[in-house]
Design an enzyme around this catalytic site. Structure first.
Site, PDB file in Angstrom:
ATOM      1  N   ASP A  37       0.824  -1.221   0.000  1.00 17.28           N
ATOM      2  CA  ASP A  37       0.000   0.000   0.000  1.00 17.28           C
ATOM      3  C   ASP A  37       0.858   1.271   0.000  1.00 17.28           C
ATOM      4  O   ASP A  37       0.333   2.380   0.096  1.00 17.28           O
ATOM      5  CB  ASP A  37      -0.942   0.007   1.208  1.00 17.28           C
ATOM      6  CG  ASP A  37      -0.190   0.001   2.527  1.00 17.28           C
ATOM      7  OD1 ASP A  37       1.063   0.032   2.505  1.00 17.28           O
ATOM      8  OD2 ASP A  37      -0.844  -0.025   3.583  1.00 17.28           O
ATOM      9  N   GLN A  96      10.889  28.585   1.814  1.00 18.11           N
ATOM     10  CA  GLN A  96       9.534  29.088   2.103  1.00 18.11           C
ATOM     11  C   GLN A  96       9.566  29.650   3.525  1.00 18.11           C
ATOM     12  O   GLN A  96       9.062  29.052   4.469  1.00 18.11           O
ATOM     13  CB  GLN A  96       8.514  27.948   1.955  1.00 18.11           C
ATOM     14  CG  GLN A  96       7.064  28.395   2.076  1.00 18.11           C
ATOM     15  CD  GLN A  96       6.594  29.281   0.922  1.00 18.11           C
ATOM     16  OE1 GLN A  96       7.049  29.142  -0.203  1.00 18.11           O
ATOM     17  NE2 GLN A  96       5.698  30.216   1.221  1.00 18.11           N
ATOM     18  N   LYS A 192      17.906  39.888  -9.158  1.00 20.34           N
ATOM     19  CA  LYS A 192      16.967  38.882  -9.668  1.00 20.34           C
ATOM     20  C   LYS A 192      15.560  39.162  -9.170  1.00 20.34           C
ATOM     21  O   LYS A 192      15.366  39.477  -7.993  1.00 20.34           O
ATOM     22  CB  LYS A 192      17.397  37.481  -9.217  1.00 20.34           C
ATOM     23  CG  LYS A 192      16.441  36.374  -9.654  1.00 20.34           C
ATOM     24  CD  LYS A 192      17.028  34.989  -9.387  1.00 20.34           C
ATOM     25  CE  LYS A 192      16.738  34.500  -7.992  1.00 20.34           C
ATOM     26  NZ  LYS A 192      17.311  33.179  -7.733  1.00 20.34           N
TER      27      LYS A 192
HETATM   28  C1  R5P Z   1      17.382  31.459  -4.456  1.00 20.74           C
HETATM   29  O1  R5P Z   1      17.162  32.299  -3.690  1.00 20.74           O
HETATM   30  C2  R5P Z   1      18.575  30.556  -4.456  1.00 20.74           C
HETATM   31  O2  R5P Z   1      19.715  31.171  -3.927  1.00 20.74           O
HETATM   32  C3  R5P Z   1      18.836  30.049  -5.867  1.00 20.74           C
HETATM   33  O3  R5P Z   1      19.265  31.127  -6.670  1.00 20.74           O
HETATM   34  C4  R5P Z   1      17.602  29.450  -6.445  1.00 20.74           C
HETATM   35  O4  R5P Z   1      17.038  28.519  -5.568  1.00 20.74           O
HETATM   36  C5  R5P Z   1      17.892  28.796  -7.781  1.00 20.74           C
HETATM   37  O5  R5P Z   1      16.712  28.264  -8.254  1.00 20.74           O
HETATM   38  P1  R5P Z   1      16.488  27.943  -9.774  1.00 20.74           P
HETATM   39  O6  R5P Z   1      17.596  27.033 -10.225  1.00 20.74           O
HETATM   40  O7  R5P Z   1      15.140  27.268  -9.782  1.00 20.74           O
HETATM   41  O8  R5P Z   1      16.454  29.231 -10.539  1.00 20.74           O
END
Ligand code: R5P
Length: 302
Positions: A37, A96, A192
């Site tokens: 299961d 998160q 970013k």
């Molecule tokens: C984000 O804050 C981390 O430092 C990385 O830049 C991020 O987790 C990279 O994620 P991905 O490869 O999905 O762009």
């Protein structure tokens, strides 16, 4: 040999062997199978009474691992372990760390509470600390953190001539600046904006004064790869050669490695998550961190 024993979940056995070697401790693998299961059945060595048990399980792609990990920790105590610690070279659910949208769970806190109730201590590598200043803000157990900046820096200085260290976002400045300072190289950081799980916008700084240098993108995590792919696209546009990428945690979703490989000249990672790009081991540093935790527990300093 110490009285401690390193117990690895099956996928973590190679790293566990190296960790046990660094600790001069016995290593054993937990057996984990599924009932028809889907429920987990775990079996531990029957020789844990009176010993310190170090459970080794990296927490990339964590959800299927959580239940068996908790069963192993509880069973170790039930079998007489004097203490049960967790080595999670990659610690999941650190991103998160706030409610970005109404109604969202702050998973970092919940995950920390669950692990803190199951283990006596935690050793990990570069947890994604952004809005939390330290693990102590959310973990109720002693924690030791290994930083990979010196290891990444050493790899870069031995393998890349005339490097320019680049961080893809503001969060990365904490490790990018340390890598650069350690090897006396310049660094710069992009801006970013995350638009969705698989979409980011990157704004580069003015890099003209670094023309002629080999760009090295340094990040803590590669997951969808979009961050590094976008950063590499801007570097190409600015006339730089394809970058080298040095990352700590190689989470790599499906097909991401192949996609990223087209945009960069080389990708290397540390072995916190087993992946073909692993070129830098953290086993010695994690061994030292675990030894410190074991000795502070034994001497009652925790
Ligand atoms: C984000 O804050 C981390 O430092 C990385 O830049 C991020 O987790 C990279 O994620 P991905 O490869 O999905 O762009």
């Amino acid at each position: 040999m110490t009285e401690a024993i390193v117990l690895s979940l099956p996928d973590d056995a190679a790293f566990g062997q190296a960790l046990a070697g660094a600790l001069d401790a016995e290593h054993a693998e937990v057996s984990w199978r599924h009932f028809p299961d889907g429920e987990s059945h775990v079996t531990l060595p029957d020789s844990l009474a009176g010993r310190s048990v170090v459970i080794n399980c990296t927490l990339a792609h964590p959800d299927p691992k959580i239940a068996p990990l908790l069963f192993v920790a509880d069973a170790a105590r039930d079998l007489g372990a004097t203490q049960v610690g967790l080595v999670a070279p990659y610690l999941a659910y650190m991103r998160q760390d706030r409610r970005f949208h109404a109604g969202e769970a702050i998973s970092s806190r919940t995950f920390a509470r669950v692990l803190s109730s199951a283990f006596d201590w935690l050793a990990t590598v570069d947890p994604h600390l952004h809005r939390f200043a330290s693990l102590a803000e959310i973990y109720a157990i002693p924690a030791q953190v290994v930083h990979t900046a010196p290891l990444l820096g050493r790899w870069i200085s031995e393998n890349v001539g005339n490097p320019l260290i680049l961080g893809p976002d503001a969060e990365s400045e904490q490790w990018v600046s340390e890598v650069a300072a350690g090897i006396n190289a310049p660094y710069a950081v992009f801006t970013k904006t995350r638009l969705s799980d698989r979409e980011v916008r990157i704004d580069p700084p003015d890099l003209r004064r670094y023309a002629g240098r080999q760009p090295v993108l340094v990040d803590d995590i590669v997951s969808s790869g979009r961050t590094l792919i976008e950063a590499a696209r801007h570097l190409e546009f600015a006339g730089f050669p394809k970058p080298v990428c040095a990352v700590t945690h190689a989470l790599f979703g499906q097909d991401v490695h192949a996609d990223l490989a087209r945009s960069v000249v080389l990708i290397v990672s540390s072995d916190t998550v087993a992946h073909p790009t692993n070129a830098i081991t953290v086993s010695h540093e994690l061994g030292a961190a675990v030894a410190a935790l074991l000795s502070s527990t034994t001497t009652g300093e925790m």
